[in-house]
Design a protein around this motif. Sequence first.
Motif, PDB file in Angstrom:
ATOM      1  N   UNK A   1       6.404   9.025   6.576  1.00 53.84           N
ATOM      2  CA  UNK A   1       7.503   8.289   7.216  1.00 53.84           C
ATOM      3  C   UNK A   1       7.031   6.908   7.674  1.00 53.84           C
ATOM      4  N   UNK A   2       5.818   6.840   8.232  1.00 55.62           N
ATOM      5  CA  UNK A   2       5.296   5.543   8.683  1.00 55.62           C
ATOM      6  C   UNK A   2       5.187   4.569   7.516  1.00 55.62           C
ATOM      7  N   UNK A   3       4.712   5.050   6.372  1.00 54.98           N
ATOM      8  CA  UNK A   3       4.610   4.198   5.189  1.00 54.98           C
ATOM      9  C   UNK A   3       5.972   3.740   4.701  1.00 54.98           C
ATOM     10  N   UNK A   4       6.945   4.662   4.717  1.00 55.82           N
ATOM     11  CA  UNK A   4       8.306   4.301   4.305  1.00 55.82           C
ATOM     12  C   UNK A   4       8.893   3.247   5.229  1.00 55.82           C
TER      13      UNK A   4
ATOM     14  N   UNK B   1      12.482  16.304   4.256  1.00 57.15           N
ATOM     15  CA  UNK B   1      12.465  15.484   3.040  1.00 57.15           C
ATOM     16  C   UNK B   1      11.085  14.863   2.843  1.00 57.15           C
ATOM     17  N   UNK B   2      10.501  14.385   3.935  1.00 52.47           N
ATOM     18  CA  UNK B   2       9.211  13.679   3.854  1.00 52.47           C
ATOM     19  C   UNK B   2       8.079  14.594   3.405  1.00 52.47           C
ATOM     20  N   UNK B   3       8.249  15.924   3.586  1.00 54.80           N
ATOM     21  CA  UNK B   3       7.205  16.864   3.151  1.00 54.80           C
ATOM     22  C   UNK B   3       6.917  16.731   1.659  1.00 54.80           C
TER      23      UNK B   3
ATOM     24  N   UNK C   1      11.357   7.349  -0.553  1.00 51.78           N
ATOM     25  CA  UNK C   1      11.581   7.842   0.805  1.00 51.78           C
ATOM     26  C   UNK C   1      12.145   6.720   1.687  1.00 51.78           C
ATOM     27  N   UNK C   2      11.658   5.515   1.488  1.00 46.44           N
ATOM     28  CA  UNK C   2      12.156   4.383   2.283  1.00 46.44           C
ATOM     29  C   UNK C   2      13.634   4.138   2.009  1.00 46.44           C
TER      30      UNK C   2
ATOM     31  N   UNK D   1       0.845  -1.198   0.000  1.00 49.22           N
ATOM     32  CA  UNK D   1       0.000   0.000   0.000  1.00 49.22           C
ATOM     33  C   UNK D   1       0.882   1.251   0.000  1.00 49.22           C
ATOM     34  N   UNK D   2       1.941   1.225   0.815  1.00 51.62           N
ATOM     35  CA  UNK D   2       2.848   2.378   0.882  1.00 51.62           C
ATOM     36  C   UNK D   2       3.567   2.587  -0.444  1.00 51.62           C
TER      37      UNK D   2
END
Length: 258
Positions: free
Chosen positions: A158-161, A140-142, A124-125, A115-116
Motif C-alpha cells: 500500500x505504501x508503494x502504491x 486486495x493488497x495481499x 494497486x495504485x 521503484x514501486x
Amino acid sequence: MKDIVKIIAEELGVKDFQVENTVKLIDEGNTIPFIARYRKEATGGLSDEILRNLDDRLNYLRNLEKRKEEITKSIEEQGKMTEEIQKAIENAMTLAEVEDIYRPYKQKKKTRATIAKAKGLEPLSIIIMLQSEKQDIFKIAEKYINPEKEVNSVEEAIAGALDIIAENISDNAKYRKQIKRMCYREGYVVTKASDEEKQTNYEMYYDYKEKINQIPSHRILAINRGEKEEALKVKLDKPEEKIIEYMEKDIIIRKNTI
C-alpha cells in the motif's frame, strides 16, 4: 514574431509598430539606454521604463517559444504526442505552465514511485485512486506481496502504491494549474522568526500572515531576503480541504467515464 509583437503591445498599451521597431533595434545590438536616447523617432517616444519592460518580455516570450519547441520535440520523440497535449502547449502563456505539461514526460531519476512501479504496484495504485473496489483494500493488497520484488507485507504494498499516486498527482498538469490557482486565491504567506530573541531588520515579520493575492511586491522581496538571511521561516498555508474536495470530485468524474 507577429504573435509576440501583439502580446507585448497589448500588455504595455503601445502600438504594434513601436514594438516591431524596438525589437528590430534590439536585434541589431542596440542597448536600451541608446534606444531610449537616440531612437525616439523609431520607437514613437517610448520611455526608458517601457523599453526595459519590453526587452524583458521579449526575452521571456522568446524563451517560452523555444521551450515549447524543445518540449514538443521531446514528447514527439517518445511517441506520446496527442492533439490535446499539442493544444495545451500552444495555449500555454507561461514557462511554469509549459513545464507542468511536460512534467509527466520528463526523464526521471529513480524515485520512490518508479521503484514501486518496478515492483508491480501500479495496478494497486489505480485501484486505490479510483476507489472502485468494495473488497477491503488490505485484502486486495495481499495479492501484491512478492518477497522477490521486496514487497514483504500488505503495508509495504500500500505504501508503494501511495507513492505512485502522489507522483501521478504531482505530475498532472491540470491538477497543478488548478491547485496553484486555489493557493493564489485562498492561500496565505506565514512567517515566523528563526530566533525570536535575535534582533534583525525583519522583526515585523516575526509573527506575520497575509493572503498571497494581496501581499505587495515589496513585502515579498523583504520576506525573501529575510528567509535567505535565515532570519525568517516561511511557509504557505494552503486551502487543503478545498484542494482535496476538488480532487475527489475529479476522481469521481474519471471513475464514471471508465
